[in-house]
Design an enzyme around this catalytic site. Structure first.
Site, PDB file in Angstrom:
ATOM      1  N   CYS A  47     -19.750 -16.417   4.526  1.00  0.00           N
ATOM      2  CA  CYS A  47     -18.294 -16.499   4.696  1.00  0.00           C
ATOM      3  C   CYS A  47     -17.525 -15.599   3.725  1.00  0.00           C
ATOM      4  CB  CYS A  47     -17.809 -17.938   4.523  1.00  0.00           C
ATOM      5  SG  CYS A  47     -18.872 -19.173   5.307  1.00  0.00           S
ATOM      6  N   CYS A  50     -15.856 -12.067   4.442  1.00  0.00           N
ATOM      7  CA  CYS A  50     -14.568 -11.945   5.146  1.00  0.00           C
ATOM      8  C   CYS A  50     -13.455 -12.748   4.473  1.00  0.00           C
ATOM      9  CB  CYS A  50     -14.701 -12.422   6.590  1.00  0.00           C
ATOM     10  SG  CYS A  50     -15.713 -11.336   7.602  1.00  0.00           S
ATOM     11  N   HIS A  51     -13.772 -13.940   3.971  1.00  0.00           N
ATOM     12  CA  HIS A  51     -12.703 -14.826   3.460  1.00  0.00           C
ATOM     13  C   HIS A  51     -12.514 -14.707   1.956  1.00  0.00           C
ATOM     14  CE1 HIS A  51     -12.198 -16.771   7.349  1.00  0.00           C
ATOM     15  NE2 HIS A  51     -13.514 -16.838   7.444  1.00  0.00           N
ATOM     16  N   MET A  88     -13.276 -14.980  14.257  1.00  0.00           N
ATOM     17  CA  MET A  88     -14.216 -15.903  13.608  1.00  0.00           C
ATOM     18  C   MET A  88     -15.436 -16.088  14.518  1.00  0.00           C
ATOM     19  SD  MET A  88     -14.740 -18.298  11.176  1.00  0.00           S
ATOM     20  CE  MET A  88     -15.740 -19.788  11.041  1.00  0.00           C
ATOM     21  N   HIS A 327     -12.374   1.106   2.818  1.00  0.00           N
ATOM     22  CA  HIS A 327     -13.820   0.881   2.820  1.00  0.00           C
ATOM     23  C   HIS A 327     -14.547   2.166   2.454  1.00  0.00           C
ATOM     24  CE1 HIS A 327     -17.284  -1.576   3.714  1.00  0.00           C
ATOM     25  NE2 HIS A 327     -17.782  -0.598   4.448  1.00  0.00           N
ATOM     26  N   HIS A 369     -15.344   3.518  11.061  1.00  0.00           N
ATOM     27  CA  HIS A 369     -16.419   3.377  10.068  1.00  0.00           C
ATOM     28  C   HIS A 369     -17.133   4.721   9.934  1.00  0.00           C
ATOM     29  CE1 HIS A 369     -19.929   2.011   7.884  1.00  0.00           C
ATOM     30  NE2 HIS A 369     -19.345   0.846   7.680  1.00  0.00           N
TER      31      HIS A 369
HETATM   32 FE1  DHE Z   1     -22.491  -0.591   3.457  1.00  0.00          FE
HETATM   33  C1  DHE Z   1     -21.795   2.570   2.264  1.00  0.00           C
HETATM   34  C2  DHE Z   1     -19.897  -1.859   1.705  1.00  0.00           C
HETATM   35  C3  DHE Z   1     -22.831  -3.529   5.165  1.00  0.00           C
HETATM   36  C4  DHE Z   1     -25.519   0.445   4.605  1.00  0.00           C
HETATM   37  N1  DHE Z   1     -21.073   0.210   2.224  1.00  0.00           N
HETATM   38  C5  DHE Z   1     -20.951   1.556   1.874  1.00  0.00           C
HETATM   39  C6  DHE Z   1     -19.817   1.698   1.006  1.00  0.00           C
HETATM   40  C7  DHE Z   1     -19.293   0.441   0.832  1.00  0.00           C
HETATM   41  C8  DHE Z   1     -20.096  -0.489   1.604  1.00  0.00           C
HETATM   42  C9  DHE Z   1     -18.097   0.063  -0.021  1.00  0.00           C
HETATM   43  C10 DHE Z   1     -19.305   2.998   0.409  1.00  0.00           C
HETATM   44  C11 DHE Z   1     -19.925   3.246  -0.918  1.00  0.00           C
HETATM   45  C12 DHE Z   1     -19.475   4.564  -1.518  1.00  0.00           C
HETATM   46  O1  DHE Z   1     -19.404   5.558  -0.786  1.00  0.00           O
HETATM   47  O2  DHE Z   1     -19.170   4.600  -2.726  1.00  0.00           O
HETATM   48  N2  DHE Z   1     -21.502  -2.381   3.473  1.00  0.00           N
HETATM   49  C13 DHE Z   1     -20.476  -2.699   2.659  1.00  0.00           C
HETATM   50  C14 DHE Z   1     -20.032  -4.047   2.921  1.00  0.00           C
HETATM   51  O3  DHE Z   1     -19.153  -4.685   2.281  1.00  0.00           O
HETATM   52  C15 DHE Z   1     -20.731  -4.516   4.115  1.00  0.00           C
HETATM   53  C16 DHE Z   1     -19.757  -4.518   5.282  1.00  0.00           C
HETATM   54  C17 DHE Z   1     -21.263  -5.950   4.042  1.00  0.00           C
HETATM   55  C18 DHE Z   1     -22.105  -6.262   2.845  1.00  0.00           C
HETATM   56  O4  DHE Z   1     -22.147  -7.440   2.474  1.00  0.00           O
HETATM   57  O5  DHE Z   1     -22.719  -5.376   2.282  1.00  0.00           O
HETATM   58  C19 DHE Z   1     -21.800  -3.429   4.277  1.00  0.00           C
HETATM   59  N3  DHE Z   1     -23.939  -1.404   4.701  1.00  0.00           N
HETATM   60  C20 DHE Z   1     -23.873  -2.611   5.281  1.00  0.00           C
HETATM   61  C21 DHE Z   1     -25.059  -2.856   6.097  1.00  0.00           C
HETATM   62  O6  DHE Z   1     -25.283  -3.889   6.806  1.00  0.00           O
HETATM   63  C22 DHE Z   1     -25.945  -1.680   5.948  1.00  0.00           C
HETATM   64  C23 DHE Z   1     -26.177  -1.000   7.301  1.00  0.00           C
HETATM   65  C24 DHE Z   1     -27.291  -2.061   5.339  1.00  0.00           C
HETATM   66  C25 DHE Z   1     -27.201  -2.761   4.018  1.00  0.00           C
HETATM   67  O7  DHE Z   1     -27.549  -2.127   3.023  1.00  0.00           O
HETATM   68  O8  DHE Z   1     -26.762  -3.907   3.956  1.00  0.00           O
HETATM   69  C26 DHE Z   1     -25.112  -0.805   5.027  1.00  0.00           C
HETATM   70  N4  DHE Z   1     -23.473   1.190   3.448  1.00  0.00           N
HETATM   71  C27 DHE Z   1     -24.736   1.388   3.944  1.00  0.00           C
HETATM   72  C28 DHE Z   1     -25.119   2.768   3.705  1.00  0.00           C
HETATM   73  C29 DHE Z   1     -24.040   3.398   3.056  1.00  0.00           C
HETATM   74  C30 DHE Z   1     -23.028   2.374   2.890  1.00  0.00           C
HETATM   75  C31 DHE Z   1     -26.449   3.397   4.145  1.00  0.00           C
HETATM   76  C32 DHE Z   1     -23.945   4.850   2.580  1.00  0.00           C
HETATM   77  C33 DHE Z   1     -23.739   5.805   3.712  1.00  0.00           C
HETATM   78  C34 DHE Z   1     -23.689   7.256   3.285  1.00  0.00           C
HETATM   79  O9  DHE Z   1     -24.076   8.100   4.120  1.00  0.00           O
HETATM   80  O10 DHE Z   1     -23.265   7.573   2.158  1.00  0.00           O
END
Ligand code: DHE
Length: 543
Positions: A47, A50-51, A88, A327, A369
């Site tokens: 949760c 998002c919350h 939700m 983001h 995204h």
């Molecule tokens: Fe990410 C980048 C946050 C879910 C894989 N992700 C980022 C960035 C943020 C972020 C803030 C940018 C960082 C930067 O550039 O400084 N991601 C979040 C979340 O808050 C979210 C939605 C949920 C969470 O709880 O993490 C989330 N992200 C995911 C995934 O489910 C992914 C697919 C697999 C995982 O690791 O959980 C995932 N995020 C990635 C990847 C990047 C990324 C591979 C970098 C991409 C790039 O090409 O630079």
């Protein structure tokens, strides 16, 4: 449309936070300690994304006790069970939570939220380790691999990063890191990778070593996603920065040792209604090429901070009002404009890093995204930066050339239609004519297990799909295809085939020119690969 379960899981992946104290609140229904412990854990896992940890609301509505106690247990139970059109998810009817568990959650939400502990300088210093001092490090590489073409690949659920030689495809080391490393960034000299775990642990990996390994580490918070290195001329490898989700802050560190120097809280007022937000999380951070600054996205307040690292003791921070829910993002091809998604706000914010100001806020369709986005020359509209989206099939091309294509500059130039929603990442390379778009969160397995590829010279022709998961030739499992990344030469594209922790995953490498399978990296050690970061492309902003 309501949120899909895949999307909900994406936003609410398990948090690393533990250890809040129980609070018994007047007006809330009774709970046993066991129930409270279960609910607290479930809340952080499903949760809080998002919350918010403190339930003040983020992309989801606020769930403070003044609201939840009025709604009461029965109302909350049915909301959790059936979900809502507002987004939700249906945690009950989807089979994720039982009725008894939902009853516990509904009562829990009427108690004051347990506050996770703070994490300040004493905690950071305690966690900080320099395993090899800078003066004791190698003077030159101990191997003949092309350092520029080394990849850092997150093995998410193994808590490791694989360091892979891009030429031979050999894994040089499986480095134990923080849990579920989110990203790795290459230092400006190309010598180091800095990785950050979901649990806030940073590891500095030295690529001069025959078996590249950790030379320094630190834990900068309880929950984090972003790390970056100084990029401005004269500051190569000097300063590092990391941003935390909890506690909400960023920290400047020594680039060679990760010694923490300065912590800055992001708690403050939102840009729109100017209300206090207690946990504005730090999302993407990039290093400016135009000034000695980091550009820091503060998600919930919608502020973009330009943090000048040339004098840390007299820190100057420029605050740009953008839009809430900032983001991810990346640079345009000139590396002057930072293009970043205010994702739940359906806008792309453009920061002019040279003039230090907001250039534009561009409306786009539901939940852009970009990852880092993709830069190429549209035959009709000139230089563009592109993003895909979670909420729809659009691939939106934004003009980035105010000099020669003024009429399209920082406006939507054109929209391509991809395979579907649920896209996270998009990529191309200056030497390539291909634009790759993943769709790992699309509910249709035929779509989540393949990628779309467009011909940049003939965008109107639409896309072709490549069956990447099939090429990996694995057993059962969701096998989502995630995050294309190029090698240094720009003639290969690497894809993660991301399955469950107990299923087989792989990295599939495609020949960019022929679009044919070139190589598969698989085996028991390749557990849940997600992000892949090529040393040269990452530090030179090639995407
Ligand atoms: Fe990410 C980048 C946050 C879910 C894989 N992700 C980022 C960035 C943020 C972020 C803030 C940018 C960082 C930067 O550039 O400084 N991601 C979040 C979340 O808050 C979210 C939605 C949920 C969470 O709880 O993490 C989330 N992200 C995911 C995934 O489910 C992914 C697919 C697999 C995982 O690791 O959980 C995932 N995020 C990635 C990847 C990047 C990324 C591979 C970098 C991409 C790039 O090409 O630079």
């Amino acid at each position: 449309p309501g949120t899909t379960m895949a999307e909900a899981k994406y936003k609410s992946a398990s948090s690393a936070i533990e250890g809040g104290k129980q609070v018994v609140s007047p007006g809330a229904p009774n709970m046993t300690e066991d129930e409270f412990a279960f609910a607290q854990k479930t809340y952080f896992q499903r949760c809080a994304g998002c919350h918010g940890v403190l339930r003040k609301g983020a992309t989801g509505l606020p769930l403070t006790t003044d609201i939840t106690q009025k709604k009461g247990t029965d109302y909350l139970k049915s909301l959790i069970k059936f979900g809502s059109p507002g987004g939700m998810p249906n945690w009950g009817t989807s089979g994720e939570l039982t009725d008894a568990q939902i009853d516990i959650m509904a009562r829990f939400l009427q108690h004051e939220p347990p506050t996770p502990p703070e994490w300040g300088m004493p905690e950071m210093k305690n966690s900080w380790k320099v395993l090899v001092k800078p003066e004791d490090r190698l003077k030159e590489p101990e191997h003949d691999y092309d350092i520029d073409n080394i990849f850092a690949v997150t093995l998410r659920d193994a808590g490791e990063v694989a360091i892979i030689d891009g030429d031979s495809k050999k894994v040089l080391n499986y480095v134990p890191t923080g849990y579920a490393v989110h990203i790795s960034r290459a230092s400006s000299s190309g010598r180091y990778f800095t990785t950050i775990g979901r649990d806030g642990k940073i590891d500095l990996i030295d690529l001069y070593m025959k078996k590249p390994d950790v030379v320094a580490s630190i834990k900068i918070g309880l929950e984090a996603r972003s790390v970056e290195n100084s990029r401005y001329k004269g500051y190569e490898d000097k300063i590092a920065i990391a941003g935390a989700y909890w506690p909400p802050h960023y920290v400047l560190m020594d680039g060679q040792t990760l010694e923490p120097k300065k912590i800055v809280s992001t708690r403050g007022m939102t840009v729109d209604t100017q209300e206090y937000h207690p946990e504005p999380r730090v999302a993407a951070i990039v290093g400016s090429h135009k000034h000695p600054e980091f550009i820091v996205n503060v998600k919930e307040t919608g502020q973009i901070k330009l943090v000048d690292y040339s004098d840390i003791d007299n820190l100057q921070v420029t605050t740009i009002d953008a839009a809430p829910f900032l983001h991810d993002g990346g640079w345009d091809s000139s590396r002057r404009y930072f293009m970043t998604a205010a994702n739940e706000n359906d806008r792309i914010a453009v920061v002019d890093a040279l003039e230090r100001k907001l250039e534009a806020l561009i409306p786009v369709e539901r939940i852009p995204h970009p990852g880092r986005g993709a830069n190429f020359i549209d035959p009709k509209y000139g230089p563009v930066w592109a993003t895909s989206a979670l909420g729809n099939a659009n691939i939106t091309l934004i003009g980035t050339d105010p000099e020669n294509h003024k009429e399209h500059a920082f406006k939507v130039a054109r929209i391509l239609e991809g395979q579907g929603g649920g896209s996270l990442f998009i990529k191309t390379h200056p030497k390539s004519k291909n634009l790759w778009v993943d769709t790992p969160l699309n509910p249709d397995p035929a779509i989540s297990q393949s990628v779309a590829v467009f011909d940049i010279d003939n965008l109107d022709a639409g896309f072709k799909t490549l069956p990447i998961a099939e090429w990996a030739d694995l057993g059962p499992g969701p096998k989502r295809i995630v995050q294309p990344e190029y090698n240094k030469a720009g003639d290969e594209v690497w894809f993660s085939v991301w399955s469950g922790m107990n299923e087989k995953s792989a990295i599939v490498i495609v020949d960019d020119k022929t679009r044919k399978l070139k190589h598969v990296i698989k085996g028991d050690k390749i557990v849940t690969p997600t992000g892949k970061f090529n040393n040269y492309n990452t530090r030179n902003e090639i995407y």
